[in-house]
Scaffold this motif. Structure first.
Motif, short mmCIF file in Angstrom:
data_model
loop_
_atom_site.label_atom_id
_atom_site.label_comp_id
_atom_site.label_asym_id
_atom_site.label_seq_id
_atom_site.Cartn_x
_atom_site.Cartn_y
_atom_site.Cartn_z
N LEU A 1 0.81 -1.22 0.00
CA LEU A 1 0.00 0.00 0.00
C LEU A 1 0.84 1.27 0.00
N PRO A 2 1.84 1.42 0.88
CA PRO A 2 2.62 2.67 0.89
C PRO A 2 3.30 2.99 -0.44
N PRO A 3 3.94 2.03 -1.13
CA PRO A 3 4.55 2.38 -2.42
C PRO A 3 3.54 2.82 -3.47
N ALA A 4 2.28 2.42 -3.30
CA ALA A 4 1.24 2.81 -4.25
C ALA A 4 0.55 4.11 -3.84
N GLY A 5 1.05 4.75 -2.78
CA GLY A 5 0.52 6.06 -2.41
C GLY A 5 -0.51 6.04 -1.28
N TRP A 6 -0.55 4.95 -0.50
CA TRP A 6 -1.52 4.84 0.58
C TRP A 6 -0.81 4.63 1.90
N THR A 7 -1.04 5.53 2.85
CA THR A 7 -0.46 5.41 4.18
C THR A 7 -1.44 4.67 5.08
N ILE A 8 -1.03 3.53 5.58
CA ILE A 8 -1.91 2.71 6.43
C ILE A 8 -2.04 3.35 7.81
N THR A 9 -3.28 3.51 8.26
CA THR A 9 -3.52 4.03 9.61
C THR A 9 -4.06 2.98 10.55
N ASP A 10 -4.58 1.87 9.99
CA ASP A 10 -5.10 0.81 10.86
C ASP A 10 -5.21 -0.50 10.08
N ILE A 11 -4.80 -1.59 10.73
CA ILE A 11 -5.04 -2.94 10.22
C ILE A 11 -5.61 -3.75 11.39
N THR A 12 -6.83 -4.23 11.24
CA THR A 12 -7.49 -4.95 12.32
C THR A 12 -7.95 -6.32 11.83
N PRO A 13 -7.60 -7.40 12.55
CA PRO A 13 -8.12 -8.71 12.18
C PRO A 13 -9.61 -8.82 12.48
N LEU B 1 -23.21 -20.59 8.50
CA LEU B 1 -22.35 -20.04 7.46
C LEU B 1 -20.92 -19.93 7.95
N ALA B 2 -19.98 -20.21 7.04
CA ALA B 2 -18.57 -20.14 7.40
C ALA B 2 -18.14 -18.70 7.63
N LEU B 3 -17.25 -18.50 8.60
CA LEU B 3 -16.65 -17.20 8.86
C LEU B 3 -15.20 -17.24 8.37
N PHE B 4 -14.92 -16.48 7.32
CA PHE B 4 -13.57 -16.42 6.78
C PHE B 4 -12.81 -15.29 7.48
N PRO B 5 -11.59 -15.54 7.96
CA PRO B 5 -10.80 -14.50 8.62
C PRO B 5 -10.37 -13.42 7.64
N THR B 6 -10.39 -12.18 8.08
CA THR B 6 -10.07 -11.04 7.21
C THR B 6 -9.19 -10.02 7.92
N TRP B 7 -8.69 -9.10 7.13
CA TRP B 7 -8.12 -7.84 7.62
C TRP B 7 -9.09 -6.72 7.26
N GLU B 8 -9.28 -5.80 8.18
CA GLU B 8 -9.96 -4.53 7.89
C GLU B 8 -8.88 -3.46 7.88
N VAL B 9 -8.71 -2.82 6.74
CA VAL B 9 -7.60 -1.89 6.53
C VAL B 9 -8.14 -0.49 6.29
N VAL B 10 -7.56 0.48 6.97
CA VAL B 10 -7.86 1.89 6.73
C VAL B 10 -6.55 2.56 6.30
N ALA B 11 -6.60 3.29 5.19
CA ALA B 11 -5.39 3.97 4.68
C ALA B 11 -5.80 5.32 4.12
N GLU B 12 -4.82 6.22 4.05
CA GLU B 12 -5.06 7.57 3.52
C GLU B 12 -4.14 7.83 2.34
N ARG B 13 -4.67 8.53 1.37
CA ARG B 13 -3.91 8.82 0.17
C ARG B 13 -2.85 9.88 0.45
N ARG B 14 -1.69 9.67 -0.14
CA ARG B 14 -0.65 10.70 -0.12
C ARG B 14 -0.08 10.82 -1.53
N GLU B 15 0.49 11.95 -1.82
CA GLU B 15 1.08 12.17 -3.14
C GLU B 15 2.38 11.41 -3.27
#
Length: 241
Positions: A178-190, A225-239
């Motif tokens: 994400l960061p090399p593509a211009g997105w600064t990660i502010t949160d990653i939650t399982p 129903l099956a529960l598949f594990p995920t990441w919830e990601v929040v990121a902000e755009r930067r130039e």
């Protein structure tokens, strides 16, 4: 359809579209593909309630519009895009009278008419082969306004490789791509998402794809129903420099 020995399943755009072709829209039920739900993802509701969904929203890989319709009904002007004409047909029907539009577009060659304040990716990123994911992330930056926010849900590497599913995304990959593509990660939650796999259906798919028969202990089940594990990601755009 391509299935690897680690359980990762990749579909072509035509295969995705075919899965939506048989869906009939009604007030009572939607016979949707297993990754779809009639209503929004829980994370989308939480993000909305927390005030992190703002401005003009782009729903990337919107599918049948479950998240987009809910957000539009709660006052958010929203544009959804998908590569499946049949999925868009369903989304447009469901969104009648709401501030929502749906466009046919390829995630790797985005050319959209507007710029967006919030990007929602609810289970698209992990459907892309590894080599295409950063291209996709950079493309999102080109259709985003400065300081736009990316809200992403993707299946994590906690999903056992013996089960069929999309690419398993590691925390390390998220932090590296994400960061090399211009997105600064502010949160990653399982977290986890319900998938319309009953144990019997999961066993049938495993048999078809040559994977071991699941015992039912590989993932949790909620209301059958099956529960598949995920990441919830929040990121902000930067130039990008």
């Amino acid at each position: 359809m391509s299935t690897r020995s680690d359980g990762e399943v990749f579909l072509t755009n035509a295969e995705f579209d075919a899965l939506y072709a048989r869906v009939e829209v009604s007030d009572l039920s939607l016979d949707l593909p297993v990754w779809e739900l009639p209503g929004p993802r829980e994370a989308v509701v939480r993000w909305h309630d927390a005030g992190v969904v703002t401005g003009h929203v782009l729903d990337a890989g919107c599918g049948s519009g479950s998240n987009a319709v809910w957000l539009a009904a709660h006052g958010h002007p929203i544009t959804g895009f998908d590569a499946s004409p049949n999925a868009l047909r369903i989304a447009r029907t469901r969104a009648a009278g709401l501030p929502a539009q749906f466009l046919l577009a390829d995630a790797l060659t985005l050319d959209l008419p507007d710029r967006y304040d919030t990007i929602l990716d609810s289970t698209l990123y992990h459907c892309l082969p590894f080599a295409d994911r950063q291209t996709y992330l950079r493309g999102l930056g080109t259709v985003s306004r400065p300081a736009a926010r990316l809200l992403m849900i993707c299946v994590s590497d906690s999903l056992p490789p013996t089960l069929p599913g999309p690419a398993r995304i590691t925390r390390t990959e998220l932090q590296a791509t994400l960061p090399p593509a211009g997105w600064t990660i502010t949160d990653i939650t399982p977290s986890s998402i319900p998938v319309s796999f009953t144990l019997d259906l999961l066993r049938s798919v495993c048999e078809t794809t040559g994977l071991p028969e699941p015992t039912g202990d590989e993932v949790e089940f909620d209301n059958g129903l099956a529960l598949f594990p995920t990441w919830e990601v929040v990121a902000e755009r930067r130039e990008l420099g």
